[in-house]
Design an enzyme around this catalytic site. Structure first.
Site, short mmCIF file in Angstrom:
data_model
loop_
_atom_site.label_atom_id
_atom_site.label_comp_id
_atom_site.label_asym_id
_atom_site.label_seq_id
_atom_site.Cartn_x
_atom_site.Cartn_y
_atom_site.Cartn_z
N GLU A 162 10.78 -3.93 10.26
CA GLU A 162 11.54 -4.50 9.14
C GLU A 162 12.81 -3.71 8.85
O GLU A 162 13.40 -3.83 7.78
CB GLU A 162 10.66 -4.59 7.89
CG GLU A 162 9.49 -5.51 8.11
CD GLU A 162 8.71 -5.81 6.84
OE1 GLU A 162 9.17 -5.45 5.74
OE2 GLU A 162 7.64 -6.41 6.95
N LYS A 217 4.03 -15.46 -0.48
CA LYS A 217 4.60 -15.71 0.85
C LYS A 217 4.32 -17.16 1.23
O LYS A 217 3.14 -17.55 1.40
CB LYS A 217 3.90 -14.82 1.88
CG LYS A 217 4.19 -13.33 1.76
CD LYS A 217 3.20 -12.56 2.64
CE LYS A 217 3.64 -11.14 2.90
NZ LYS A 217 2.56 -10.36 3.56
N GLN A 223 1.96 1.12 5.45
CA GLN A 223 2.85 0.20 6.15
C GLN A 223 4.30 0.20 5.65
O GLN A 223 5.23 0.22 6.45
CB GLN A 223 2.28 -1.21 6.05
CG GLN A 223 3.12 -2.27 6.75
CD GLN A 223 2.51 -3.64 6.56
OE1 GLN A 223 1.52 -3.97 7.19
NE2 GLN A 223 3.09 -4.44 5.69
N LYS A 228 10.78 -8.94 -2.21
CA LYS A 228 10.51 -7.97 -1.14
C LYS A 228 10.96 -8.57 0.19
O LYS A 228 10.50 -9.66 0.55
CB LYS A 228 9.01 -7.67 -1.11
CG LYS A 228 8.57 -6.74 0.00
CD LYS A 228 7.05 -6.61 0.03
CE LYS A 228 6.61 -5.73 1.18
NZ LYS A 228 5.17 -5.78 1.44
N ASP A 236 3.39 -0.36 0.26
CA ASP A 236 2.43 -1.37 0.71
C ASP A 236 1.46 -0.64 1.63
O ASP A 236 1.80 -0.30 2.76
CB ASP A 236 3.12 -2.52 1.45
CG ASP A 236 2.12 -3.60 1.88
OD1 ASP A 236 0.90 -3.42 1.61
OD2 ASP A 236 2.54 -4.61 2.50
N ARG A 243 8.26 -11.91 5.64
CA ARG A 243 7.25 -11.43 6.58
C ARG A 243 7.91 -10.40 7.50
O ARG A 243 9.13 -10.29 7.54
CB ARG A 243 6.69 -12.58 7.44
CG ARG A 243 6.01 -13.71 6.69
CD ARG A 243 4.91 -13.28 5.75
NE ARG A 243 3.86 -12.47 6.29
CZ ARG A 243 2.58 -12.81 6.39
NH1 ARG A 243 2.20 -14.00 5.99
NH2 ARG A 243 1.67 -11.96 6.85
N SER A 244 7.08 -9.73 8.28
CA SER A 244 7.66 -8.76 9.22
C SER A 244 8.41 -9.46 10.35
O SER A 244 9.36 -8.92 10.90
CB SER A 244 6.58 -7.82 9.75
OG SER A 244 5.47 -8.56 10.20
N ASP A 298 -1.80 -8.74 -1.75
CA ASP A 298 -1.15 -9.52 -0.68
C ASP A 298 -2.25 -10.13 0.20
O ASP A 298 -2.69 -11.25 -0.06
CB ASP A 298 -0.21 -8.61 0.11
CG ASP A 298 0.36 -9.26 1.35
OD1 ASP A 298 0.32 -10.49 1.44
OD2 ASP A 298 0.84 -8.54 2.26
#
Ligand code: 2PG
Ligand code: MG
Length: 437
Positions: A206, A338, A164, A389, A243, A367-368, A313
């Protein structure tokens, strides 16, 4: 005495970085201070996350959030008015109890997290200080080591490649701003490389380049070439970070790669990851195994935890209990943090503290699906997470966070220490961690 009583709670529907509806909340306190926050949204999600309330139906692919906005303006507002924003835990607990479900699906994780973050913002505003400063108080803090995406993939790029996030980390840099300078050169060079090869096809969710590649390895090669061409030494100045988001391509204990059209069991998959670790200067690997493959996590960490940081995650979903358990099991070396996975600021902070107290590395993460909200820049610094990140080095919902960190670094002045390589946590004191030193 400053009046930090919550006087009003107002929710509205706005739009996120993918053009999808999301929830924004405004809070006003008795002293007149205000706070605003916007709920982010994931694409590759852990099954244990707090869930967003979406309306379903024909509009916007069923993703509308009118019910979540109503939950803010009706039930949540009625419950929170009169509570003291100084007691974040009481405010958050009131919303958790009001929702009454284990995964926030009645009022909506999106409604609750936006409200929780807005209350925190308002409380900091009551002190007339930036959020990072309110959170840090007199504690020593560091600018986080940034983890920045160069190529997207997985669920953020229609599964064009399996992995990803193909990211870089600059532990060899001497400051946060220098790490961004280096990343800017690598990102620009990667774009030129894609153009030269005729595969520049825009960016993924992203902001990382769309991965028009034939294999995961080809992306890794391109990343190393981009670092070299930009004038840096891979594995000395700049390392790679992945990731894998392995839950996305695992089913019934098998990992199936879209490109290779092959199926691997856990041990075979770990062997492939091991080969990559040998071939490329990889410093950090997130979710190398699927969220339910605890044994796989343990094996991977036992075999490679001293060579790279192993981040959970989807595996941990920012849950303090899971973090403590995984640390005791030696299933990883770091935890992604997150806020919208945990559900509230209080639960997010507890997960981070659980990570720190068990010796894990902590990485605050976007987040995306994002927005102009920069709260994570403040949480990463104010809570001294050590790593951050955010996604790539393009698109304003990403750059807003990096730029906010630059302002924080500037405000810290001579006190601005860069976490650098110390931000990374390996299983043992490994040689790799000395890179750049
Ligand atoms: C992740 C995030 C960010 P998403 O998996 O770490 O890359 O993605 O928000 O889609 O879960
Ligand atoms: Mg992830």
């Amino acid at each position: 005495m400053t009046d930090t009583t919550i006087k009003s709670v107002f929710g509205r529907r706005i739009w996120d970085s993918r053009g999808r509806p999301t929830v924004e909340v405004d809070i006003r306190l008795g002293c007149g201070a205000t706070g605003r926050a916007i709920a982010p949204a994931g694409a590759s999600m852990g099954s244990g996350e707090a869930v967003d309330l979406r309306d379903g139906g024909p509009t916007f692919g069923g993703l509308d959030v009118r019910r979540a906005v109503s939950a803010v303006n009706d039930e949540i507002s009625a419950r929170l008015i009169g509570l003291d924003a100084d007691n974040q835990e009481e405010v958050d607990q009131a919303m958790i109890t009001l929702d009454g479900t284990p995964n926030r699906n009645r009022l909506g994780g999106n409604a609750i997290v936006a409200t929780s973050m807005a209350v925190l913002q308002a409380r900091a505003a009551a002190d007339k200080v930036p959020l990072w400063q309110y959170l840090a108080q007199d504690d020593d803090i560091r600018m986080p080591l940034p983890e920045i995406q160069i190529f997207g993939g997985g669920a953020h790029a229609a599964q064009r490649v399996d992995i990803q996030d193909f990211m870089i980390m600059c532990p060899g840099a001497t400051s946060f701003s220098e790490a961004l300078d280096w990343t800017a050169e690598v990102y620009r060079t990667a774009g030129l490389l894609m153009k030269e090869r005729g595969c520049l096809q825009g960016v993924a969710d992203e902001g990382g380049y769309w991965p028009a590649f034939r294999s995961n390895e080809e992306v890794l090669d391109s990343l190393v070439i981009s670092i070299e061409r930009a004038g840096f030494k891979p594995g000395v100045d700049i390392g790679l970070s992945l990731d894998v988001a392995a839950s996305e391509f695992e089913e019934d204990g098998f990992y199936t790669l879209a490109l290779g059209n092959k199926r691997y069991d856990t041990d075979e998959w770990i062997e492939i990851l091991g080969k990559w670790l040998k071939t490329y200067p990889i410093l950090s690997v997130e979710d190398p195994l699927a969220e339910n493959d605890t044994e796989g996590f343990k094996t991977f960490t036992r075999m490679f935890g001293a060579e790279c940081q192993v981040i959970g995650d989807d595996f941990l979903v920012t849950n303090a209990k899971r973090v403590t358990k995984a640390a005791a099991d030696n299933a990883l070396t770091a935890v992604l943090i997150k806020p919208n996975q945990a559900g509230t600021i209080t639960e997010t902070h507890k997960a981070l503290e659980a990570g720190k107290s068990t010796g894990l590395g902590t990485i605050v993460s976007a987040r995306s699906g994002e927005s102009e909200d920069v709260i994570i820049a403040h949480l990463a610094t104010g809570w001294d997470a050590g790593q951050l990140k955010v996604g790539s080095f393009a698109r304003s919902e990403r750059m807003a966070k990096w730029n906010e960190c630059l302002r924080i670094e500037e405000a810290l002045g001579s006190k601005a220490r860069f976490a650098g390589r110390d931000g990374l946590v390996f299983a043992e004191n490994s040689a790799k961690i000395k890179m750049g030193g």
